[in-house]
Design a protein around this motif. Structure first.
Motif, PDB file in Angstrom:
ATOM      1  N   MET A 143      26.772  59.668  39.233  1.00  0.00           N
ATOM      2  CA  MET A 143      25.694  59.601  38.266  1.00  0.00           C
ATOM      3  C   MET A 143      25.334  58.143  37.993  1.00  0.00           C
ATOM      4  SD  MET A 143      25.618  61.368  34.553  1.00  0.00           S
ATOM      5  CE  MET A 143      25.186  60.313  33.222  1.00  0.00           C
ATOM      6  N   ASN A 144      24.046  57.843  38.014  1.00  0.00           N
ATOM      7  CA  ASN A 144      23.582  56.483  37.763  1.00  0.00           C
ATOM      8  C   ASN A 144      23.435  56.218  36.277  1.00  0.00           C
ATOM      9  OD1 ASN A 144      23.433  55.855  40.444  1.00  0.00           O
ATOM     10  ND2 ASN A 144      21.212  55.904  40.561  1.00  0.00           N
ATOM     11  N   LEU A 145      23.720  54.974  35.879  1.00  0.00           N
ATOM     12  CA  LEU A 145      23.457  54.502  34.529  1.00  0.00           C
ATOM     13  C   LEU A 145      22.050  53.918  34.549  1.00  0.00           C
ATOM     14  CD1 LEU A 145      24.414  53.846  31.650  1.00  0.00           C
ATOM     15  CD2 LEU A 145      25.245  51.663  32.550  1.00  0.00           C
ATOM     16  N   LYS A 146      21.154  54.479  33.744  1.00  0.00           N
ATOM     17  CA  LYS A 146      19.761  54.043  33.702  1.00  0.00           C
ATOM     18  C   LYS A 146      19.567  53.089  32.538  1.00  0.00           C
ATOM     19  CE  LYS A 146      18.221  58.464  35.498  1.00  0.00           C
ATOM     20  NZ  LYS A 146      17.468  59.683  35.160  1.00  0.00           N
ATOM     21  N   LEU A 147      19.238  51.831  32.860  1.00  0.00           N
ATOM     22  CA  LEU A 147      19.046  50.801  31.847  1.00  0.00           C
ATOM     23  C   LEU A 147      17.570  50.525  31.617  1.00  0.00           C
ATOM     24  CD1 LEU A 147      21.599  48.051  32.944  1.00  0.00           C
ATOM     25  CD2 LEU A 147      21.896  49.769  31.162  1.00  0.00           C
ATOM     26  N   ALA A 148      17.222  50.306  30.356  1.00  0.00           N
ATOM     27  CA  ALA A 148      15.917  49.761  29.986  1.00  0.00           C
ATOM     28  C   ALA A 148      16.201  48.337  29.512  1.00  0.00           C
ATOM     29  CB  ALA A 148      15.282  50.584  28.874  1.00  0.00           C
ATOM     30  N   LEU A 149      15.560  47.376  30.110  1.00  0.00           N
ATOM     31  CA  LEU A 149      15.790  45.967  29.788  1.00  0.00           C
ATOM     32  C   LEU A 149      14.711  45.487  28.829  1.00  0.00           C
ATOM     33  CD1 LEU A 149      17.590  43.544  30.545  1.00  0.00           C
ATOM     34  CD2 LEU A 149      15.970  43.033  32.352  1.00  0.00           C
ATOM     35  N   PHE A 150      15.125  44.928  27.685  1.00  0.00           N
ATOM     36  CA  PHE A 150      14.193  44.447  26.662  1.00  0.00           C
ATOM     37  C   PHE A 150      14.419  42.954  26.466  1.00  0.00           C
ATOM     38  CE2 PHE A 150      12.885  45.132  21.901  1.00  0.00           C
ATOM     39  CZ  PHE A 150      11.681  44.479  22.130  1.00  0.00           C
ATOM     40  N   GLY A 151      13.466  42.157  26.909  1.00  0.00           N
ATOM     41  CA  GLY A 151      13.559  40.700  26.812  1.00  0.00           C
ATOM     42  C   GLY A 151      13.544  40.089  28.203  1.00  0.00           C
TER      43      GLY A 151
ATOM     44  N   ILE B 140       6.401  44.715  33.811  1.00  0.00           N
ATOM     45  CA  ILE B 140       6.788  44.416  32.441  1.00  0.00           C
ATOM     46  C   ILE B 140       5.799  45.112  31.502  1.00  0.00           C
ATOM     47  CG2 ILE B 140       7.358  42.605  30.775  1.00  0.00           C
ATOM     48  CD1 ILE B 140       8.984  42.581  33.477  1.00  0.00           C
ATOM     49  N   HIS B 141       6.340  45.822  30.507  1.00  0.00           N
ATOM     50  CA  HIS B 141       5.539  46.629  29.599  1.00  0.00           C
ATOM     51  C   HIS B 141       5.777  46.223  28.143  1.00  0.00           C
ATOM     52  CE1 HIS B 141       4.886  49.352  32.966  1.00  0.00           C
ATOM     53  NE2 HIS B 141       6.183  49.298  33.184  1.00  0.00           N
ATOM     54  N   PRO B 142       4.818  46.546  27.260  1.00  0.00           N
ATOM     55  CA  PRO B 142       5.075  46.386  25.819  1.00  0.00           C
ATOM     56  C   PRO B 142       6.136  47.401  25.395  1.00  0.00           C
ATOM     57  CG  PRO B 142       2.922  47.393  26.195  1.00  0.00           C
ATOM     58  CD  PRO B 142       3.470  47.037  27.531  1.00  0.00           C
ATOM     59  N   ILE B 143       6.926  47.063  24.398  1.00  0.00           N
ATOM     60  CA  ILE B 143       8.071  47.879  24.024  1.00  0.00           C
ATOM     61  C   ILE B 143       7.684  49.278  23.538  1.00  0.00           C
ATOM     62  CG2 ILE B 143       8.279  46.983  21.672  1.00  0.00           C
ATOM     63  CD1 ILE B 143      11.121  48.003  24.127  1.00  0.00           C
ATOM     64  N   TYR B 144       6.516  49.458  22.972  1.00  0.00           N
ATOM     65  CA  TYR B 144       6.162  50.796  22.501  1.00  0.00           C
ATOM     66  C   TYR B 144       6.116  51.814  23.645  1.00  0.00           C
ATOM     67  CZ  TYR B 144       1.322  50.023  24.019  1.00  0.00           C
ATOM     68  OH  TYR B 144       0.199  49.763  24.753  1.00  0.00           O
ATOM     69  N   LYS B 145       5.991  51.353  24.878  1.00  0.00           N
ATOM     70  CA  LYS B 145       5.954  52.265  26.028  1.00  0.00           C
ATOM     71  C   LYS B 145       7.337  52.823  26.381  1.00  0.00           C
ATOM     72  CE  LYS B 145       1.639  51.059  28.107  1.00  0.00           C
ATOM     73  NZ  LYS B 145       0.920  50.959  29.360  1.00  0.00           N
ATOM     74  N   ILE B 146       8.366  52.409  25.657  1.00  0.00           N
ATOM     75  CA  ILE B 146       9.704  52.926  25.906  1.00  0.00           C
ATOM     76  C   ILE B 146       9.831  54.382  25.457  1.00  0.00           C
ATOM     77  CG2 ILE B 146      10.794  52.232  23.722  1.00  0.00           C
ATOM     78  CD1 ILE B 146      13.222  51.323  25.452  1.00  0.00           C
ATOM     79  N   LYS B 147       8.973  54.784  24.531  1.00  0.00           N
ATOM     80  CA  LYS B 147       9.030  56.154  24.013  1.00  0.00           C
ATOM     81  C   LYS B 147       8.776  57.146  25.151  1.00  0.00           C
ATOM     82  CE  LYS B 147       7.513  56.811  19.771  1.00  0.00           C
ATOM     83  NZ  LYS B 147       6.644  56.855  18.589  1.00  0.00           N
ATOM     84  N   GLY B 148       9.670  58.121  25.267  1.00  0.00           N
ATOM     85  CA  GLY B 148       9.542  59.142  26.297  1.00  0.00           C
ATOM     86  C   GLY B 148      10.166  58.770  27.627  1.00  0.00           C
ATOM     87  N   LEU B 149      10.646  57.543  27.765  1.00  0.00           N
ATOM     88  CA  LEU B 149      11.288  57.104  28.998  1.00  0.00           C
ATOM     89  C   LEU B 149      12.693  57.696  29.107  1.00  0.00           C
ATOM     90  CD1 LEU B 149      11.143  55.111  31.470  1.00  0.00           C
ATOM     91  CD2 LEU B 149      12.278  53.449  29.990  1.00  0.00           C
TER      92      LEU B 149
ATOM     93  N   LEU C  71      13.310  48.698  18.063  1.00  0.00           N
ATOM     94  CA  LEU C  71      13.706  49.917  18.779  1.00  0.00           C
ATOM     95  C   LEU C  71      13.985  51.059  17.809  1.00  0.00           C
ATOM     96  CD1 LEU C  71      15.996  48.252  21.446  1.00  0.00           C
ATOM     97  CD2 LEU C  71      13.834  49.450  21.897  1.00  0.00           C
ATOM     98  N   ILE C  72      14.710  50.750  16.755  1.00  0.00           N
ATOM     99  CA  ILE C  72      15.010  51.773  15.739  1.00  0.00           C
ATOM    100  C   ILE C  72      13.717  52.278  15.121  1.00  0.00           C
ATOM    101  CG2 ILE C  72      16.117  52.167  13.496  1.00  0.00           C
ATOM    102  CD1 ILE C  72      18.323  50.141  14.498  1.00  0.00           C
ATOM    103  N   GLY C  73      12.793  51.360  14.847  1.00  0.00           N
ATOM    104  CA  GLY C  73      11.495  51.733  14.297  1.00  0.00           C
ATOM    105  C   GLY C  73      10.688  52.637  15.222  1.00  0.00           C
ATOM    106  N   LEU C  74      10.953  52.543  16.518  1.00  0.00           N
ATOM    107  CA  LEU C  74      10.278  53.384  17.500  1.00  0.00           C
ATOM    108  C   LEU C  74      10.997  54.723  17.692  1.00  0.00           C
ATOM    109  CD1 LEU C  74       9.390  50.683  20.159  1.00  0.00           C
ATOM    110  CD2 LEU C  74       7.764  52.008  18.801  1.00  0.00           C
ATOM    111  N   GLY C  75      12.100  54.895  16.966  1.00  0.00           N
ATOM    112  CA  GLY C  75      12.830  56.155  17.068  1.00  0.00           C
ATOM    113  C   GLY C  75      13.910  56.187  18.118  1.00  0.00           C
ATOM    114  N   ILE C  76      14.249  55.019  18.680  1.00  0.00           N
ATOM    115  CA  ILE C  76      15.314  54.961  19.675  1.00  0.00           C
ATOM    116  C   ILE C  76      16.657  54.983  18.932  1.00  0.00           C
ATOM    117  CG2 ILE C  76      16.318  53.621  21.573  1.00  0.00           C
ATOM    118  CD1 ILE C  76      13.422  54.758  22.066  1.00  0.00           C
TER     119      ILE C  76
END
Length: 87
Positions: free
Chosen positions: A1-9, A48-57, A78-83
């Motif tokens: 199983m792969n570990l899927k990372l989202a990189l912020f910064g 590279i995307h704006p952070i709000y696009k993390i929702k649903g990823l 991130l917390i404010g976005l519901g992560i």
């Protein structure tokens, strides 16, 4: 199983991390930054995307790459976005 990372910064260290060879079971699935000039650019093959696009990823963990207070503010974003904090 792969570990899927989202990189912020995607500053100096984020760019280095994107170019770093990862283990076979670790994948950076998306990259995000708050700097509008970075949006819709490609760094080391990742768009590279704006952070709000993390929702649903589909990801397992967010890796915040930023110094000191900036990382605290990014975590709050991130917390404010519901992560979930455990991600």
């Amino acid at each position: 199983m792969n570990l899927k990372l989202a990189l912020f910064g995607i500053g100096k260290n984020g760019k280095k991390l994107l170019s770093f060879p990862l283990r076979k079971n670790v994948e950076i699935v998306a990259a995000f930054d708050n700097d509008k000039s970075m949006w819709n650019t490609v760094v080391e093959g990742k768009s590279i995307h704006p952070i709000y696009k993390i929702k649903g990823l589909d990801f397992d963990l967010v890796l915040i790459v930023a110094p000191g207070d900036a990382s605290i503010n990014m975590e709050k974003q991130l917390i404010g976005l519901g992560i979930a904090e455990e991600k």
